[in-house]
Scaffold this motif. Structure first.
Motif, PDB file in Angstrom:
ATOM      1  N   ARG A  76       8.402  -4.074  -2.320  1.00 46.47           N
ATOM      2  CA  ARG A  76       8.488  -2.926  -1.597  1.00 46.47           C
ATOM      3  C   ARG A  76       7.437  -1.151  -2.503  1.00 46.47           C
ATOM      4  O   ARG A  76       6.259  -0.970  -1.856  1.00 46.47           O
ATOM      5  CB  ARG A  76       9.271  -2.722  -0.934  1.00 46.47           C
ATOM      6  CG  ARG A  76       9.742  -1.799   0.071  1.00 46.47           C
ATOM      7  CD  ARG A  76      10.404  -1.075   0.961  1.00 46.47           C
ATOM      8  NE  ARG A  76      11.647  -0.300  -0.162  1.00 46.47           N
ATOM      9  CZ  ARG A  76      12.729  -0.829  -1.180  1.00 46.47           C
ATOM     10  NH1 ARG A  76      13.290  -2.732  -0.418  1.00 46.47           N
ATOM     11  NH2 ARG A  76      13.455   0.048  -1.615  1.00 46.47           N
ATOM     12  N   ASN A  79       4.107  -1.949  -3.352  1.00 48.90           N
ATOM     13  CA  ASN A  79       3.091  -2.469  -2.070  1.00 48.90           C
ATOM     14  C   ASN A  79       3.118  -1.489  -1.420  1.00 48.90           C
ATOM     15  O   ASN A  79       1.733  -0.481  -0.661  1.00 48.90           O
ATOM     16  CB  ASN A  79       3.771  -3.281  -1.030  1.00 48.90           C
ATOM     17  CG  ASN A  79       3.754  -4.956  -1.759  1.00 48.90           C
ATOM     18  OD1 ASN A  79       2.842  -4.733  -2.275  1.00 48.90           O
ATOM     19  ND2 ASN A  79       4.537  -5.889  -0.438  1.00 48.90           N
ATOM     20  N   ARG A  80       3.812  -0.219  -1.480  1.00 48.35           N
ATOM     21  CA  ARG A  80       3.630   1.323  -0.596  1.00 48.35           C
ATOM     22  C   ARG A  80       2.606   1.722  -2.133  1.00 48.35           C
ATOM     23  O   ARG A  80       1.901   2.774  -0.752  1.00 48.35           O
ATOM     24  CB  ARG A  80       4.595   1.975  -0.745  1.00 48.35           C
ATOM     25  CG  ARG A  80       5.053   3.337  -0.175  1.00 48.35           C
ATOM     26  CD  ARG A  80       6.103   3.527  -0.012  1.00 48.35           C
ATOM     27  NE  ARG A  80       7.115   3.396   0.509  1.00 48.35           N
ATOM     28  CZ  ARG A  80       8.777   3.485   0.899  1.00 48.35           C
ATOM     29  NH1 ARG A  80       9.017   4.761   0.355  1.00 48.35           N
ATOM     30  NH2 ARG A  80       9.450   2.992   1.377  1.00 48.35           N
ATOM     31  N   ARG A  83      -0.529  -0.189  -1.217  1.00 47.92           N
ATOM     32  CA  ARG A  83      -1.697   0.685   0.446  1.00 47.92           C
ATOM     33  C   ARG A  83      -2.262   2.043   1.067  1.00 47.92           C
ATOM     34  O   ARG A  83      -2.272   1.703   0.748  1.00 47.92           O
ATOM     35  CB  ARG A  83       0.373   0.223   1.136  1.00 47.92           C
ATOM     36  CG  ARG A  83      -0.244   0.749   2.971  1.00 47.92           C
ATOM     37  CD  ARG A  83      -1.031   0.070   3.320  1.00 47.92           C
ATOM     38  NE  ARG A  83      -0.917  -1.616   3.229  1.00 47.92           N
ATOM     39  CZ  ARG A  83      -1.515  -2.020   3.605  1.00 47.92           C
ATOM     40  NH1 ARG A  83      -3.105  -1.677   3.764  1.00 47.92           N
ATOM     41  NH2 ARG A  83      -1.522  -3.322   3.758  1.00 47.92           N
ATOM     42  N   SER A  84      -1.070   2.802  -0.058  1.00 48.58           N
ATOM     43  CA  SER A  84      -1.454   4.260  -0.172  1.00 48.58           C
ATOM     44  C   SER A  84      -2.862   4.335  -1.018  1.00 48.58           C
ATOM     45  O   SER A  84      -3.848   4.632  -0.160  1.00 48.58           O
ATOM     46  CB  SER A  84      -0.986   4.893  -0.886  1.00 48.58           C
ATOM     47  OG  SER A  84      -1.326   6.434  -1.247  1.00 48.58           O
ATOM     48  N   ILE A  86      -4.857   1.429  -0.879  1.00 51.76           N
ATOM     49  CA  ILE A  86      -6.191   0.736  -0.139  1.00 51.76           C
ATOM     50  C   ILE A  86      -6.830   1.624   1.464  1.00 51.76           C
ATOM     51  O   ILE A  86      -7.221   1.803   1.465  1.00 51.76           O
ATOM     52  CB  ILE A  86      -5.591  -0.035   0.749  1.00 51.76           C
ATOM     53  CG1 ILE A  86      -5.219  -1.422  -0.163  1.00 51.76           C
ATOM     54  CG2 ILE A  86      -5.772  -0.824   2.173  1.00 51.76           C
ATOM     55  CD1 ILE A  86      -4.266  -2.953   0.191  1.00 51.76           C
ATOM     56  N   ASP A  87      -5.748   2.956   1.753  1.00 49.66           N
ATOM     57  CA  ASP A  87      -6.251   3.504   2.918  1.00 49.66           C
ATOM     58  C   ASP A  87      -7.319   4.451   1.504  1.00 49.66           C
ATOM     59  O   ASP A  87      -8.130   4.908   2.770  1.00 49.66           O
ATOM     60  CB  ASP A  87      -4.722   5.115   3.146  1.00 49.66           C
ATOM     61  CG  ASP A  87      -3.643   3.951   3.783  1.00 49.66           C
ATOM     62  OD1 ASP A  87      -4.119   2.708   4.346  1.00 49.66           O
ATOM     63  OD2 ASP A  87      -2.883   4.256   3.592  1.00 49.66           O
ATOM     64  N   GLU A  90     -10.037   2.600   1.646  1.00 47.61           N
ATOM     65  CA  GLU A  90     -10.505   2.107   3.367  1.00 47.61           C
ATOM     66  C   GLU A  90     -11.309   3.757   3.528  1.00 47.61           C
ATOM     67  O   GLU A  90     -13.131   3.517   4.336  1.00 47.61           O
ATOM     68  CB  GLU A  90     -10.057   1.884   3.941  1.00 47.61           C
ATOM     69  CG  GLU A  90      -9.919   1.484   5.090  1.00 47.61           C
ATOM     70  CD  GLU A  90      -8.676   0.410   6.374  1.00 47.61           C
ATOM     71  OE1 GLU A  90      -9.132  -0.066   7.215  1.00 47.61           O
ATOM     72  OE2 GLU A  90      -7.562   0.807   5.839  1.00 47.61           O
ATOM     73  N   VAL A 301      -7.012  -4.923  -1.819  1.00 48.71           N
ATOM     74  CA  VAL A 301      -6.218  -6.676  -0.387  1.00 48.71           C
ATOM     75  C   VAL A 301      -6.221  -7.461  -1.479  1.00 48.71           C
ATOM     76  O   VAL A 301      -4.867  -7.915  -1.028  1.00 48.71           O
ATOM     77  CB  VAL A 301      -7.017  -6.779   0.337  1.00 48.71           C
ATOM     78  CG1 VAL A 301      -6.783  -7.502   1.608  1.00 48.71           C
ATOM     79  CG2 VAL A 301      -7.459  -5.438   1.685  1.00 48.71           C
ATOM     80  N   ILE A 304      -2.462  -6.994  -3.200  1.00 45.38           N
ATOM     81  CA  ILE A 304      -1.076  -6.973  -2.309  1.00 45.38           C
ATOM     82  C   ILE A 304      -0.391  -8.710  -2.028  1.00 45.38           C
ATOM     83  O   ILE A 304       0.524  -8.613  -2.183  1.00 45.38           O
ATOM     84  CB  ILE A 304      -1.833  -6.832  -1.079  1.00 45.38           C
ATOM     85  CG1 ILE A 304      -1.693  -4.546  -1.096  1.00 45.38           C
ATOM     86  CG2 ILE A 304      -0.207  -6.625  -0.087  1.00 45.38           C
ATOM     87  CD1 ILE A 304      -2.135  -3.889   0.566  1.00 45.38           C
ATOM     88  N   LYS A 308       3.093  -9.982  -3.343  1.00 44.81           N
ATOM     89  CA  LYS A 308       3.497 -11.009  -2.701  1.00 44.81           C
ATOM     90  C   LYS A 308       3.890 -11.916  -2.993  1.00 44.81           C
ATOM     91  O   LYS A 308       4.438 -12.889  -3.083  1.00 44.81           O
ATOM     92  CB  LYS A 308       2.991 -11.150  -1.239  1.00 44.81           C
ATOM     93  CG  LYS A 308       2.709 -10.241  -0.485  1.00 44.81           C
ATOM     94  CD  LYS A 308       2.257 -10.501   0.243  1.00 44.81           C
ATOM     95  CE  LYS A 308       2.222  -8.701   1.280  1.00 44.81           C
ATOM     96  NZ  LYS A 308       1.348  -9.148   2.909  1.00 44.81           N
TER      97      LYS A 308
END
Length: 362
Positions: A76, A79-80, A83-84, A86-87, A90, A301, A304, A308
């Motif tokens: 978790r 990934n957080r 994800r940050s 990736i933002d 992106e 990506v 991530i 997983k």
């Protein structure tokens, strides 16, 4: 790491709770790490053999649950963080794409391939220009040769050719040819003042004047060219050469117009090439930036997905090598130790009595 986790308060409390015990009643297991291996040996104590086995199984389940919780928590948080990241990646990708689109819309140049096609088109037009100029030079040379051979101005050629096909002219020419033939034949047989010579000559000159008047009235050709025209009607090849002369003239005019069009096209394409030259370099940089941003985004990506799939990276899978055994005999108290302890106790008690009696009497 697993030894520390297995003896932590959280795991022991969870194992005790699953059995309805308090952590104090459950106690603390003994753990031994086998050198040079990834094997852990657990020893759990209980008031009975069955209870000790149950406590060992409870400890295993509590440890496994704790490891699953740690893996979930790690994934978790990882990934957080990803994800940050990736933002941000992106956002960079969108910015690079927008810059590329803005330049394409503003300049009209959609890709480097379009610029390459423009350069290729210019080279093709130049080759076409060279070919067309060679064809034009050849046509002009042939036109000059035909004009010299026919000895007739180009502006008169069309009139002569049209007049040679005129019905009225053909009729007058037929009468003129008959009168001329009769005049020639009679001139050989009679004197120049003989009536049979004078009549055909007069008729011939009259018809000739009609021919000159027809030429002048229709402005098909200058009157001075009538003799050439009369000669042309006797020589079929002359009319053919006139047709070739006009055909070459039309061909040369078409090639000249084509050369002018190609020159305009080359100038226009060169202007576009100069305009797109700097833009193409900037477009190449923006496309490269976009490709790099896209690759970074794809890599993020993929990370991530890798996170997983690799859930046992930090906490390897836990497996039971041997199920908890049911003890055949208690580990304590041992009979030998009990006898030794009783004997030592009796000896110490007797020694104490002896010292007390001696102290009383002495």
């Amino acid at each position: 790491n697993y030894k520390e986790i297995a003896t932590s308060r959280t795991v022991l409390a969870a194992a005790a709770e699953s059995l309805g015990l308090t952590p104090e009643e459950y106690g603390e297991p003994r753990i031994k790490l086998v050198d040079q291996t990834s094997i852990i040996q657990f020893s759990v104590y209980g008031p009975s053999a069955l209870d000790a086995q149950r406590r060992a199984l409870a400890l295993y389940e509590a440890l496994k649950a704790k490891l699953d919780a740690l893996r979930t928590d790690e994934i978790r948080w990882r990934n957080r963080a990803v994800r940050s990241n990736i933002d941000d990646v992106e956002s960079n990708l969108k910015a690079a794409r927008q810059k590329l689109i803005d330049l394409q819309v503003a300049s009209g140049l959609s890709s480097l391939e379009q610029y390459k096609q423009l350069v290729s088109s210019i080279e093709m037009l130049r080759r076409q220009m060279a070919t067309t100029r060679a064809e034009y030079a050849e046509a002009r040379m042939q036109l000059s040769t035909l004009s010299a051979k026919l000895n007739v101005p180009l502006e008169s050629a069309a009139g002569l050719l049209a007049l040679s096909a005129d019905p009225e002219f053909q009729s007058l020419w037929t009468a003129y040819s008959a009168a001329r033939s009769q005049f020639a034949e009679n001139s050989r047989r009679f004197g120049p003042e003989h009536p049979r010579v004078l009549d055909p000559r007069t008729k011939k000159e009259s018809i000739r004047q009609s021919l000159v008047r027809l030429v002048t009235e229709r402005s098909l050709a200058p009157a001075a060219t009538i003799e050439r025209l009369l000669y042309a009607t006797r020589q079929g090849s002359y009319v053919t050469l006139l047709s070739q002369l006009l055909s070459k003239h039309a061909e040369s005019e078409g090639l000249s117009a084509k050369i002018a069009e190609i020159e305009i096209a080359i100038a226009d394409q060169e202007e576009r090439r100069k305009k797109f030259g700097v833009i193409a370099a900037e477009l190449d940089d923006l496309q490269r930036d976009h490709l790099v941003a896209n690759a970074v985004f794809s890599s993020a990506v993929a990370r991530i997905d890798a996170t997983k799939s690799d859930i046992y990276a930090s906490y390897p899978l836990l497996q039971v090598l041997e199920e908890p055994t049911l003890p055949e005999k208690p580990s304590s108290p041992r009979l030998l130790f009990a006898v030794i302890g009783a004997a030592a106790g009796c000896f110490l008690a007797t020694l104490g009595w002896v010292f007390a009696w001696l102290h009383q009497w002495f």
